[in-house]
Each structure stands twice: as C-alpha cells, then as structure tokens.
Design a protein around this motif. Structure first.
Motif, PDB file in Angstrom:
ATOM      1  N   LEU A  73       0.873  -1.101  -0.024  1.00  0.00           N
ATOM      2  CA  LEU A  73      -0.135  -0.062  -0.130  1.00  0.00           C
ATOM      3  C   LEU A  73       0.983   1.324  -0.028  1.00  0.00           C
ATOM      4  N   ILE A  74       0.598   2.158  -0.712  1.00  0.00           N
ATOM      5  CA  ILE A  74       1.290   3.420  -0.854  1.00  0.00           C
ATOM      6  C   ILE A  74       0.402   4.491  -0.572  1.00  0.00           C
ATOM      7  N   GLY A  75       0.506   5.599   0.295  1.00  0.00           N
ATOM      8  CA  GLY A  75      -0.288   6.734   0.607  1.00  0.00           C
ATOM      9  C   GLY A  75       0.251   7.684   1.020  1.00  0.00           C
ATOM     10  N   SER A  76      -0.546   8.837   1.009  1.00  0.00           N
ATOM     11  CA  SER A  76      -0.150  10.199   1.699  1.00  0.00           C
ATOM     12  C   SER A  76       1.190  10.642   0.956  1.00  0.00           C
ATOM     13  N   VAL A  77       0.990  10.853  -0.340  1.00  0.00           N
ATOM     14  CA  VAL A  77       1.975  11.236  -1.091  1.00  0.00           C
ATOM     15  C   VAL A  77       1.888  12.797  -1.104  1.00  0.00           C
ATOM     16  N   ALA A  78       3.040  13.208  -0.731  1.00  0.00           N
ATOM     17  CA  ALA A  78       2.917  14.735  -0.671  1.00  0.00           C
ATOM     18  C   ALA A  78       4.112  15.464  -1.001  1.00  0.00           C
ATOM     19  N   THR A  79       4.165  16.618  -1.463  1.00  0.00           N
ATOM     20  CA  THR A  79       5.312  17.117  -2.130  1.00  0.00           C
ATOM     21  C   THR A  79       5.367  18.795  -1.529  1.00  0.00           C
ATOM     22  N   LYS A  80       6.213  19.393  -1.214  1.00  0.00           N
ATOM     23  CA  LYS A  80       6.241  20.589  -0.568  1.00  0.00           C
ATOM     24  C   LYS A  80       5.793  21.491  -1.748  1.00  0.00           C
ATOM     25  N   SER A  81       5.028  22.670  -1.430  1.00  0.00           N
ATOM     26  CA  SER A  81       4.439  23.591  -2.636  1.00  0.00           C
ATOM     27  C   SER A  81       5.450  23.975  -3.549  1.00  0.00           C
ATOM     28  N   ALA A 112      -6.657   8.017  -4.813  1.00  0.00           N
ATOM     29  CA  ALA A 112      -6.106   9.021  -5.519  1.00  0.00           C
ATOM     30  C   ALA A 112      -7.427   9.872  -5.699  1.00  0.00           C
ATOM     31  N   GLU A 113      -7.560  11.152  -5.058  1.00  0.00           N
ATOM     32  CA  GLU A 113      -8.702  11.898  -5.316  1.00  0.00           C
ATOM     33  C   GLU A 113      -8.509  12.368  -7.151  1.00  0.00           C
ATOM     34  N   ASP A 114      -7.552  12.704  -7.315  1.00  0.00           N
ATOM     35  CA  ASP A 114      -7.199  12.823  -8.775  1.00  0.00           C
ATOM     36  C   ASP A 114      -6.247  11.920  -9.297  1.00  0.00           C
ATOM     37  N   PRO A 115      -6.609  11.026 -10.197  1.00  0.00           N
ATOM     38  CA  PRO A 115      -5.874   9.828 -10.547  1.00  0.00           C
ATOM     39  C   PRO A 115      -4.775  10.055 -11.640  1.00  0.00           C
ATOM     40  N   ARG A 116      -4.754  11.232 -12.505  1.00  0.00           N
ATOM     41  CA  ARG A 116      -4.109  11.449 -13.556  1.00  0.00           C
ATOM     42  C   ARG A 116      -2.592  11.393 -13.359  1.00  0.00           C
ATOM     43  N   PHE A 117      -2.111  11.528 -12.109  1.00  0.00           N
ATOM     44  CA  PHE A 117      -0.569  11.649 -11.932  1.00  0.00           C
ATOM     45  C   PHE A 117      -0.162  10.085 -11.860  1.00  0.00           C
ATOM     46  N   TYR A 118      -0.925   9.101 -11.198  1.00  0.00           N
ATOM     47  CA  TYR A 118      -0.786   7.783 -11.176  1.00  0.00           C
ATOM     48  C   TYR A 118      -1.230   6.895 -12.441  1.00  0.00           C
ATOM     49  N   LEU A 119      -2.293   7.271 -13.311  1.00  0.00           N
ATOM     50  CA  LEU A 119      -2.290   6.610 -14.433  1.00  0.00           C
ATOM     51  C   LEU A 119      -1.071   7.013 -15.575  1.00  0.00           C
ATOM     52  N   ALA A 120      -0.497   7.958 -15.386  1.00  0.00           N
ATOM     53  CA  ALA A 120       0.361   8.183 -16.498  1.00  0.00           C
ATOM     54  C   ALA A 120       1.679   7.477 -15.878  1.00  0.00           C
ATOM     55  N   ARG A 121       1.664   6.924 -14.606  1.00  0.00           N
ATOM     56  CA  ARG A 121       2.730   6.088 -14.349  1.00  0.00           C
ATOM     57  C   ARG A 121       2.363   4.628 -14.051  1.00  0.00           C
ATOM     58  N   GLY A 122       1.407   4.144 -14.876  1.00  0.00           N
ATOM     59  CA  GLY A 122       1.093   2.781 -14.838  1.00  0.00           C
ATOM     60  C   GLY A 122      -0.026   2.268 -14.132  1.00  0.00           C
ATOM     61  N   TYR A 123      -0.467   3.031 -13.021  1.00  0.00           N
ATOM     62  CA  TYR A 123      -1.482   2.652 -12.645  1.00  0.00           C
ATOM     63  C   TYR A 123      -2.857   2.360 -12.980  1.00  0.00           C
ATOM     64  N   ARG A 124      -3.597   1.529 -12.587  1.00  0.00           N
ATOM     65  CA  ARG A 124      -5.015   1.177 -13.405  1.00  0.00           C
ATOM     66  C   ARG A 124      -5.989   1.008 -12.260  1.00  0.00           C
ATOM     67  N   PRO A 125      -7.257   1.405 -12.453  1.00  0.00           N
ATOM     68  CA  PRO A 125      -8.319   0.818 -11.432  1.00  0.00           C
ATOM     69  C   PRO A 125      -8.443  -0.598 -11.554  1.00  0.00           C
ATOM     70  N   GLY A 267      -9.317   0.505  -5.961  1.00  0.00           N
ATOM     71  CA  GLY A 267      -8.359   1.528  -5.932  1.00  0.00           C
ATOM     72  C   GLY A 267      -7.501   1.730  -7.251  1.00  0.00           C
ATOM     73  N   LEU A 268      -6.233   2.223  -7.228  1.00  0.00           N
ATOM     74  CA  LEU A 268      -5.384   2.148  -8.379  1.00  0.00           C
ATOM     75  C   LEU A 268      -4.433   1.178  -7.964  1.00  0.00           C
ATOM     76  N   ALA A 269      -3.848   0.399  -9.072  1.00  0.00           N
ATOM     77  CA  ALA A 269      -2.786  -0.628  -8.747  1.00  0.00           C
ATOM     78  C   ALA A 269      -2.070  -0.689 -10.085  1.00  0.00           C
ATOM     79  N   LYS A 270      -0.874  -1.132  -9.773  1.00  0.00           N
ATOM     80  CA  LYS A 270       0.302  -1.449 -10.806  1.00  0.00           C
ATOM     81  C   LYS A 270       1.182  -2.709 -10.262  1.00  0.00           C
ATOM     82  N   VAL A 271       1.496  -3.661 -11.266  1.00  0.00           N
ATOM     83  CA  VAL A 271       2.063  -4.864 -11.110  1.00  0.00           C
ATOM     84  C   VAL A 271       3.671  -4.217 -10.798  1.00  0.00           C
TER      85      VAL A 271
END
Length: 362
Positions: A73-81, A112-125, A267-271
């Motif tokens: 499980l991966i969560g709480s991905v945060a980046t300084k503004s 993720a509330e906005d999946p676009r970042f993760y979809l671009a990195r291979g994650y899928r519902p 959720g969104l997952a990736k092998v």
C-alpha cells in the motif's frame, strides 16, 4: 537527491500535516506507519533537513478464498508546494515501489482523488467496492438492535475476531487491529448479545472517510442496527456504508430499505517491476485460470510480459492487461474475455475481487 527510507518521521510528518491539513492528527490516524513496532515506513526525498517530498508505504497480504495476494500500500504522497513540478513525487513513488518489491509484494495499491498523476505512471483501476447511501428515510426502515454501545479497549480482541470472519480482507494481527481502533475522529460501535459483541462498525476516519461506515462485521440484523445507530450519532443527512462483494447480504437489506447502491472500483494498482512479482503473478494465473504461463522480460522497456497458453493457443499480456485479468474493475474484465477466446481456458475463478477495509488504507 535520492528518495530513501527514513527512520525519523518528524520531517515528513510535518510536510504531510501541512499538505493534507490534517490538524495534527495524522500520526494517530495511521499508527502502523508512524508508531514504532509496526511495518509501515516513510520514503523521503530531502535536501539536508529540508523534506521536499514523501509518502507512506507498507506491505500487506490480501486474503481471498483460497488465495493470498502479497501487495504493498502506498499513501499520503506529499510534495512541498515550492518543489512541485520537478519530478520529486515520481522519485518517491519509484523508491516506494522498489522497496515494496524487495519486501515480496507483487502489486502496489493506492487511492487518489485525482488519478491522472498515477495513471500516467502505469496505475490502473482494479477491484470492487459497493457503497450504500443511507438517509433518514432509509434509516427509519432499519431494525433496532437490543444493545448498541461505544466500543472500549476491552472490545479489541472480540472486534478482531469478528473482522477475521470476512473472507476478503487484509491479513492483520490483533495488535494492529487494536492500534487502528484508537484512530481519532472515529466512532467504533458494537452490538451486544448476552454480554458479548456480535457485530461492530467504524464510522469516520479523517477527511476522506467522514460520515462513512468503512469497516464492519457481524450478522445482518446486528449490522443493520449498528448502521441505524451510527447514522443517528453522525448528525449527518447522509452516511455511506462500504462493503466488498461478499457483503451483499447486508447491502441487499439496505437496498430493500431504500438505500441507493453504487458499485465502484477498489483503488489504483500497478504490477511491481522485477522478476519476483512477475513470477508471483504467473503462479496466480495458473492457480486460478489453468494452462501454462511463461514470463518474458522485454528488451525494449525492461518490463515483464506474461505468455499464457491454453488448449487453443496463447496470448501475451502486459502489466495493465494482467491486472485487468486478475482484478478487473467492478469485477469485470474485458481482457479476460479476450484471453479465454484466444487460449481456450475457462478461468472461471477470475477475476479476483480483493478488498481493503477502511482501517487498512494509508
């Protein structure tokens, strides 16, 4: 700068608190990540003492009838503004995936509330989640239960036993359940019979699960009584009850009472990359679908492919396709239908329907 695991949680915790406006409650909401003695970790990208980006990560086993699926499980991905748009989150995510792979996970799962970042990195519902919406009219039609009360720490062992009756769940220890039950901003209710808890329900957890009954267990009548009481205690006009596909007896009862029912994906997952995850996936395909599966490593992109052979022929699946076969979103897989046609395999035990209850999310 390289993203890496970090033992000192103060820097990444401060960043996550700021990004998610958590009100100083984040560490208490996620004890398996921030408390010593549990398996959660933090992946951090920093320059000196300045934390630029971070995420939480933990390995888990999802239990299904006849199947154990090792996931991360991966969560709480945060980046300084001031550091966004520089690829920091991608570095942190890649480091988290590598660590999960080293720990034996085959699949990474996140929300993720906005999946676009993760979809671009291979994650899928993937997977299924069934939600029933309660309102005053629905609740008025639900039965009462004789004794419903707030849970106490003494109920933790009974609650863990009830949780363990679910056929689809994350495998967790009694100590992990006890720690999770102490999450702030969460009401835990138990239904008693002859002095023994026979059902429980967890209402609310942070902003994402506000006014949501995100974990429960027990018989249908007791569960419905708990939902009725949870609604009354919430003070809200709507409360959502989450359930896996194997919780449909309760969901059917709620629908009969007039609840609107929605089916979404889990959720969104990736092998995960690497030979280990690829072989685990191959073994699972054979165990649940039959035939023969050979793993091929692409010389072009270094990613795994799975050649699945049956009595009629073979098909080659990439990571997104094999995920769809294993855990198609909402329990449906178009890839599986095409695979059956190409290979002649029946594979009636696919797709799987894994479920992660709300207390396990990070």
């Amino acid at each position: 700068m390289n993203a890496q695991l970090k033992a000192d949680v103060s820097g990444p915790l401060a960043l996550m608190e700021t990004v998610f406006d958590a009100g100083g409650q984040l560490a208490a909401e996620y004890p398996l990540i921030f408390r010593p003695g549990f398996d959660g970790r933090l992946v951090v990208l920093e320059d000196g003492d300045d934390v630029h980006s971070s995420c939480a990560v933990i390995t888990r086993r999802v239990l299904l009838p006849g199947v154990e699926l090792p996931i991360g499980l991966i969560g709480s991905v945060a980046t300084k503004s001031t550091q966004r748009g520089r690829g920091h989150a991608s570095q942190v995510l890649s480091a988290a995936e590598r660590w999960l792979c080293e720990r034996g996970a085959a699949i990474a799962l996140l929300w993720a509330e906005d999946p676009r970042f993760y979809l671009a990195r291979g994650y899928r519902p993937i997977g299924s989640e069934v939600d029933a919406v309660l309102d005053p009219t629905v609740v008025s039609a639900l039965p009462c239960w004789g004794l419903v009360r707030a849970a106490t720490p003494a109920d933790a062992a009974a609650i863990h036993r009830l949780y363990s009756t679910h056929s689809s769940r994350v495998d967790r220890t009694a100590d992990e359940t006890a720690a999770l039950l102490r999450c702030p901003r969460m009401q835990v209710l138990v239904a008693e019979e002859a002095g023994t808890p026979v059902a429980y329900a967890c209402l609310g957890r942070g902003r994402d699960l506000e006014n949501v009954v995100h974990e429960w267990a027990g018989g249908t009548a007791a569960a419905l009584g708990l939902f009725k009481e949870a609604f009354a205690r919430s003070g809200a006009q709507q409360v959502v009850v989450m359930a896996p596909d194997d919780g449909l007896a309760v969901i059917d009862a709620l629908a009969t009472a007039g609840a609107a029912v929605h089916r979404g994906f889990l959720g969104l997952a990736k092998v995960l990359p690497g030979v280990g995850p690829a072989r685990l996936i191959a073994q699972l395909l054979v165990a649940r679908g039959g035939g023969q599966v050979d793993v091929e490593l692409s010389s072009r992109d270094g990613l795994s492919r799975w050649r699945w052979t049956g009595p009629r022929g073979a098909t080659l699946l990439d990571g997104a396709q094999v995920l769809d076969v294993l855990c198609g979103p909402r329990g449906v897989s178009e890839t599986l239908a095409a695979t059956r046609a190409a290979t002649g395999l029946v594979a009636t035990e696919l797709p799987l329907k894994p479920f992660v209850w709300g207390l396990d999310s990070i």
